[in-house]
Every structure is written in structure tokens, then in C-alpha cells.
Design an enzyme around this catalytic site. Structure first.
Site, PDB file in Angstrom:
ATOM      1  N   SER A 142       0.862  -1.180   0.000  1.00 37.04           N
ATOM      2  CA  SER A 142       0.000   0.000   0.000  1.00 37.04           C
ATOM      3  C   SER A 142       0.894   1.223   0.000  1.00 37.04           C
ATOM      4  CB  SER A 142      -0.883  -0.001   1.265  1.00 37.04           C
ATOM      5  OG  SER A 142      -1.493   1.258   1.474  1.00 37.04           O
ATOM      6  N   TYR A 155      -1.892   0.421  10.772  1.00 38.80           N
ATOM      7  CA  TYR A 155      -1.910  -0.089   9.400  1.00 38.80           C
ATOM      8  C   TYR A 155      -0.615   0.272   8.678  1.00 38.80           C
ATOM      9  CZ  TYR A 155      -3.621  -0.835   4.613  1.00 38.80           C
ATOM     10  OH  TYR A 155      -3.779  -1.257   3.315  1.00 38.80           O
TER      11      TYR A 155
END
Length: 258
Positions: A142, A155
Site C-alpha cells: 500500500s 496499518y
């Protein structure tokens, strides 16, 4: 049209294939000529997807798997002599709390799924990828693995771990017939990602994409993964960052709000 994969590399394993990017990637790799093995915890979802892919004239098999269960992953790996492609897609985000109040259980769960899950499956299947003579490991990280943002530390930490795993593996196996590709998407609107992150709160999930005309879709990311996988085997796409035009960075997004 990309060339058909070689016989030695026709099996592609996709983790987290029950929805979103994983499901879209499975469909596109199957259409590109791969025999796709769909893995996820939700057996009904991957079985339905396998039926869909097979009905379209392609080849798919469903296998229920929790990537954080190392014993189950090792057992799964025994089913293969060789595989050509591993797409490490299983992962996700939980919560958006600041460091001061973040839930350690959420942090632990994200690390286990995104990092340890990727490690488990990659370790178990790496010998099969080497044996194929032209294997490819794809790690779906990501943009969170490349830069941080407020409320995202748990995250971000997990995705940084996944990014470093990809970088280090590439260094360690150079000279082996296996590529390591990292795809790092930015804002992708899927049915479940934000909803899961916010514990099913639809209002919070919707605000993530509020005013953004065209966030990325699961198909956009799947198309990018399939393109990278189907390059000539001497071509390694080390890191490909993918964002919608409206997103300049993790914290700079153009929104058209009334």
C-alpha cells in the site's frame, strides 16, 4: 495481448480472494491463462468465485485457508510440486485511532494478517516457485507502506513491514528464477475495505471516499497486477505505486464537495 504463461508456471495462487482486489485479480489472471487457486477464510465466497471463473471457460479451484495459521499453510503447500505465481493479497486495516489510544489488539491483528500471513505463505511456497523455473511473488502492499498519515499508524506499521519484506526477499533470492513484485495502491474503493476498517460503520466508511470523483477500483489494481505478472520473465517490476488522479499523496486528496 500478453503471451500465454508457460506450462511450468500456469498455477497462480491468490490469497484473500473472497472479495475486492483478490477476487478481481483471480478473474483477470484466469482470463490471462492461469489455473487460479483461490484462498480465503470465507469458503462460500471463493467456491462461488471458482464456479464463476470455471463457467467462463477458465480454470479455478477454491481452498479455504487462514494465512495466519502456519500449520494450515504448510499443509496447503504440499498440494503443489510447482507454482508459477503467488499473489499475497490477504490483509487489511482495522481502526483509525491515534497512537495514544489505538487498540493493541487491532495492531496485532493487522501485523499478523499483513506481515506474518505474507511471510507464512511465501515461505511455504517459495520452493515451489523456484522449482517452476520462472516464478513470481507479488506482494500487495500500500502507499501506507511508503508514507504515514494521522490515525493510520497501526496499518502503516504493518504495511511498512510488508514493504520491507518484499525489498529484503528480492535481495536474498537474487540469482534464483523468481521475481519479487510489489504493488502499492493508494485510495481504492471496494465493498469491504473501509467498512471493515471502521467496524461496519457505513457513515465512516463512506467519508473516506466522499467527494472523490474516481477512486481506484479493484479491477484497476487487478489489471496492474496482471500486467506486471505477464511481463517477460527477465523484467521485474520492483515497486509500482498506483493512485487515482485525485490523490497526490496519502494526505492530499482532491474532493469535490458541495
Amino acid at each position: 495481448m500478453a503471451p500465454a504463461p508457460s506450462a511450468a508456471s500456469r498455477i497462480a495462487v491468490v490469497t484473500g480472494a473472497s472479495s475486492g482486489i483478490g477476487a478481481a485479480t483471480a478473474r483477470q489472471l484466469a482470463a490471462a491463462g492461469y489455473r487460479v487457486v483461490l484462498t480465503a477464510r470465507r469458503k462460500d465466497r471463493i467456491e462461488a468465485l471458482a464456479e464463476e471463473i470455471n463457467a467462463a471457460g477458465h480454470q479455478a479451484t477454491a481452498y479455504q485457508l487462514d494465512v495466519t495459521d502456519r500449520t494450515a499453510v504448510d499443509e496447503f503447500a504440499t498440494a503443489f510440486r510447482t507454482i508459477g505465481v503467488l499473489v499475497n493479497n490477504a490483509g487489511g486495516a482495522l481502526g483509525a485511532d491515534p497512537v495514544a489510544t489505538g487498540d493493541p489488539a487491532d495492531w496485532r491483528a493487522m501485523y499478523e494478517t499483513n506481515v506474518i500471513g505474507t511471510l507464512n505463505v511465501t515461505q511455504a511456497l517459495l520452493p515451489k516457485l523456484v522449482a517452476s523455473g520462472d516464478g513470481t511473488v507479488v506482494i500487495l502492499s500500500s502507499t501506507a507502506g511508503l508514507g504515514t498519515y494521522e490515525g493510520g499508524a497501526g496499518y502503516v506499521a504493518a504495511k511498512h513491514g510488508e514493504h520491507v519484506l518484499a525489498e529484503t526477499l528480492r535481495l536474498e533470492i537474487v540469482g534464483q528464477p523468481v521475481r519479487v513484485i510489489e504493488i502499492a495502491p493508494g485510495m481504492v474503493k471496494t465493498d469491504e475495505f473501509a467498512l471493515t476498517r471502521f467496524g461496519g460503520d457505513q457513515d465512516k466508511a463512506s467519508k473516506v471516499y466522499e467527494g472523490v470523483a474516481e477512486p481506484l477500483t479493484a479491477d484497476d489494481v487487478a489489471d496492474t497486477i496482471t500486467w506486471a505478472v505477464t511481463r517477460p520473465h527477465h523484467v521485474n517490476v520492483d515497486l509500482l505505486v498506483l493512485r487515482p488522479r485525485a490523490q497526490a499523496s496519502n494526505t492530499k486528496v482532491h474532493r469535490e464537495l458541495s
